[in-house]
Write an enzyme that holds these catalytic residues in place. Structure first.
Site, PDB file in Angstrom:
ATOM      1  N   HIS A   1       0.873  -1.204   0.000  1.00  0.00           N
ATOM      2  CA  HIS A   1       0.000   0.000   0.000  1.00  0.00           C
ATOM      3  C   HIS A   1       0.896   1.236   0.000  1.00  0.00           C
ATOM      4  O   HIS A   1       1.519   1.554   1.014  1.00  0.00           O
ATOM      5  CB  HIS A   1      -0.907   0.004   1.227  1.00  0.00           C
ATOM      6  CG  HIS A   1      -1.896   1.133   1.216  1.00  0.00           C
ATOM      7  ND1 HIS A   1      -3.251   0.937   1.346  1.00  0.00           N
ATOM      8  CD2 HIS A   1      -1.744   2.469   1.078  1.00  0.00           C
ATOM      9  CE1 HIS A   1      -3.872   2.091   1.288  1.00  0.00           C
ATOM     10  NE2 HIS A   1      -2.975   3.051   1.131  1.00  0.00           N
TER      11      HIS A   1
ATOM     12  N   HIS B   1       1.533   5.420  -1.699  1.00  0.00           N
ATOM     13  CA  HIS B   1       1.190   6.588  -2.516  1.00  0.00           C
ATOM     14  C   HIS B   1       2.475   7.165  -3.087  1.00  0.00           C
ATOM     15  O   HIS B   1       3.355   7.581  -2.324  1.00  0.00           O
ATOM     16  CB  HIS B   1       0.484   7.652  -1.664  1.00  0.00           C
ATOM     17  CG  HIS B   1      -0.800   7.169  -1.080  1.00  0.00           C
ATOM     18  ND1 HIS B   1      -2.013   7.309  -1.712  1.00  0.00           N
ATOM     19  CD2 HIS B   1      -1.058   6.500   0.071  1.00  0.00           C
ATOM     20  CE1 HIS B   1      -2.962   6.760  -0.973  1.00  0.00           C
ATOM     21  NE2 HIS B   1      -2.405   6.266   0.105  1.00  0.00           N
TER      22      HIS B   1
ATOM     23  N   LYS C   1      -9.323  -0.313  -5.990  1.00  0.00           N
ATOM     24  CA  LYS C   1      -9.375   0.361  -4.693  1.00  0.00           C
ATOM     25  C   LYS C   1     -10.721   1.017  -4.464  1.00  0.00           C
ATOM     26  O   LYS C   1     -11.198   1.795  -5.302  1.00  0.00           O
ATOM     27  CB  LYS C   1      -8.267   1.433  -4.654  1.00  0.00           C
ATOM     28  CG  LYS C   1      -8.262   2.311  -3.414  1.00  0.00           C
ATOM     29  CD  LYS C   1      -7.738   1.587  -2.194  1.00  0.00           C
ATOM     30  CE  LYS C   1      -7.953   2.398  -0.933  1.00  0.00           C
ATOM     31  NZ  LYS C   1      -6.713   2.854  -0.326  1.00  0.00           N
TER      32      LYS C   1
ATOM     33  N   HIS D   1     -10.491   1.256   1.708  1.00  0.00           N
ATOM     34  CA  HIS D   1     -10.333   2.277   2.748  1.00  0.00           C
ATOM     35  C   HIS D   1     -11.589   2.162   3.607  1.00  0.00           C
ATOM     36  O   HIS D   1     -12.663   2.614   3.207  1.00  0.00           O
ATOM     37  CB  HIS D   1     -10.193   3.677   2.148  1.00  0.00           C
ATOM     38  CG  HIS D   1      -9.948   4.722   3.201  1.00  0.00           C
ATOM     39  ND1 HIS D   1      -8.728   5.309   3.389  1.00  0.00           N
ATOM     40  CD2 HIS D   1     -10.765   5.218   4.157  1.00  0.00           C
ATOM     41  CE1 HIS D   1      -8.809   6.150   4.425  1.00  0.00           C
ATOM     42  NE2 HIS D   1     -10.038   6.110   4.905  1.00  0.00           N
TER      43      HIS D   1
ATOM     44  N   HIS E   1      -4.712  -0.572   5.887  1.00  0.00           N
ATOM     45  CA  HIS E   1      -4.256   0.244   7.026  1.00  0.00           C
ATOM     46  C   HIS E   1      -5.211   0.181   8.208  1.00  0.00           C
ATOM     47  O   HIS E   1      -5.777   1.192   8.625  1.00  0.00           O
ATOM     48  CB  HIS E   1      -3.996   1.696   6.613  1.00  0.00           C
ATOM     49  CG  HIS E   1      -5.003   2.306   5.674  1.00  0.00           C
ATOM     50  ND1 HIS E   1      -6.343   2.291   5.914  1.00  0.00           N
ATOM     51  CD2 HIS E   1      -4.856   2.957   4.496  1.00  0.00           C
ATOM     52  CE1 HIS E   1      -6.973   2.898   4.930  1.00  0.00           C
ATOM     53  NE2 HIS E   1      -6.087   3.307   4.055  1.00  0.00           N
TER      54      HIS E   1
ATOM     55  N   ASP F   1       1.372   2.657   3.531  1.00  0.00           N
ATOM     56  CA  ASP F   1       0.528   3.828   3.312  1.00  0.00           C
ATOM     57  C   ASP F   1       1.364   5.104   3.320  1.00  0.00           C
ATOM     58  O   ASP F   1       0.869   6.173   3.705  1.00  0.00           O
ATOM     59  CB  ASP F   1      -0.606   3.921   4.346  1.00  0.00           C
ATOM     60  CG  ASP F   1      -1.725   4.843   3.880  1.00  0.00           C
ATOM     61  OD1 ASP F   1      -1.785   5.166   2.682  1.00  0.00           O
ATOM     62  OD2 ASP F   1      -2.528   5.267   4.725  1.00  0.00           O
TER      63      ASP F   1
END
Ligand code: DOR
Ligand code: ZN
Length: 347
Positions: A16, A18, A102, A139, A177, A250
């Site tokens: 995970h 970004h 996602k 999420h 997460h 994350d």
């Protein structure tokens, strides 16, 4: 008892991540490529990655700025919206572009404005994903104004996740997460098609870190860190040896000024010392022998991907984490800013 001076594990992956785009992408990518062999790249760009062509082009932008000596594979994801078509998702999977899709509930977090307003709208997509075995990355927070921000994950389990898995029991789900004991309990009680990622910050900090003695925006991410009992439940889960939990940082870089603001962005940039950070937790829990499964085995097994070849070593040496890093012109404060960690990733 002898103290280990190093540990060597199979090369790990970040399930995970970004990476952003443009100059920030160029700045952050080397940190992840140095630590990990592969990463699941989040699609919450502006505009988001909603099609096979978007993901192919983004993957190419990532590969184009990889350091020349890097051996790193970005695994791309599809951002689900109310308008996503099942055929597009299946085509992306069949063409080897989408590794997962996602689900951002609309307005749950950074870059989720185009997310799903009601899970009923994507029912045909989810049915197709169940059929083809494409993992759904969630999420897991409700966005209901009436629900306290510290309860949003637990309420999401009751209102959305449990009913979803009752309807589609074969859907592969990564509860991303996780931050609560309720999430750990849910994952434990689910079948083997339900797994979870756990970030370094949720293993290290509780909500006091963010709020005691002043507001500390560099400890703010979503889902927000909870009470101490939840942190302890996460540490127990991550270090338990269960195959249902795996590494997902994350890591979410934001410019320092965007976080130190009257309306600071959610996201913690933990990529530079992620392995050192996780190793610290596993050592504190007396579970260094379980770090390899968490970091390098459970994730690929869940996704049905090969384990990486090769190894990395962590040395028991002090690492001084810089206060701030310059990422191609953007100052970003890393997780553990200014701290000393007891491990160092060997070059
Ligand atoms: O804290 C967060 N930051 N949580 C998310 O879900 C998104 C992320 C980001 O993109 O900055
Ligand atoms: Zn994220």
């Amino acid at each position: 008892m002898t103290t280990l001076t190093s540990i060597t594990i199979r090369r790990p992956d970040d399930w995970h991540l970004h990476l952003r785009d443009g100059d920030v992408l160029r700045g952050v990518l080397p940190y992840t490529a140095r630590q990990f062999a592969r990463a699941i790249v989040m699609p919450n760009l502006s505009p988001p990655i909603v099609s096979v062509e978007d993901a192919r082009a983004y993957r190419q932008r990532i590969v184009d700025v990889l350091p020349h000596d890097a051996d790193f594979t970005p695994l791309m994801t599809c951002y689900l919206t109310d308008a996503t078509s099942p055929d597009e998702v299946e085509r992306g999977a069949a063409e080897g572009v989408f590794t997962a899709a996602k689900l951002y509930p609309a307005n749950a977090t950074t870059g989720s404005a185009h997310g799903v307003t009601d899970i009923a709208h994507i029912r045909p997509v989810l049915e197709r994903m169940e059929r083809i075995g494409l993992p759904l990355l969630i999420h897991g927070e409700v966005t209901d104004d009436h629900v306290d921000i510290f309860d949003r994950e637990a309420v999401f389990i009751e209102r959305t996740l449990a009913p979803l898995l009752r309807d589609l029991p074969g859907l592969k789900v990564v509860f991303e997460h996780i931050t609560t004991a309720e999430a750990v309990d849910f994952v434990e009680a689910s079948a083997s098609n339900v797994a979870a990622t756990i970030t370094p910050q949720h293993l290290h900090i509780n909500r006091n870190a963010m709020l005691v003695g002043g507001m500390r925006p560099h400890f703010f991410c979503l889902p927000v860190a909870k009470r101490e009992k939840h942190r302890l439940a996460l540490r127990k889960a991550a270090t338990s040896g269960s195959a249902k939990y795996f590494l997902g940082t994350d890591s979410a870089p934001h410019a320092r000024e965007a976080k130190e603001s009257a309306c600071g962005c959610a996201g913690i940039f933990n990529a530079p010392f992620a392995l050192e950070s996780y190793a610290t937790v596993f050592e504190e829990e007396g579970a260094l022998d379980r770090l390899e499964a968490f970091a390098s085995e459970n994730g690929p097994r869940f996704y049905g991907l090969p384990l990486n070849e090769g190894t990395v070593s962590l040395l028991r040496q002090e690492t001084q984490v810089p206060q701030v890093l310059d990422l191609c012109g953007t100052p970003i404060v890393p997780f553990h800013s200014g701290e000393r960690l007891g491990w160092r990733l060997a070059n």
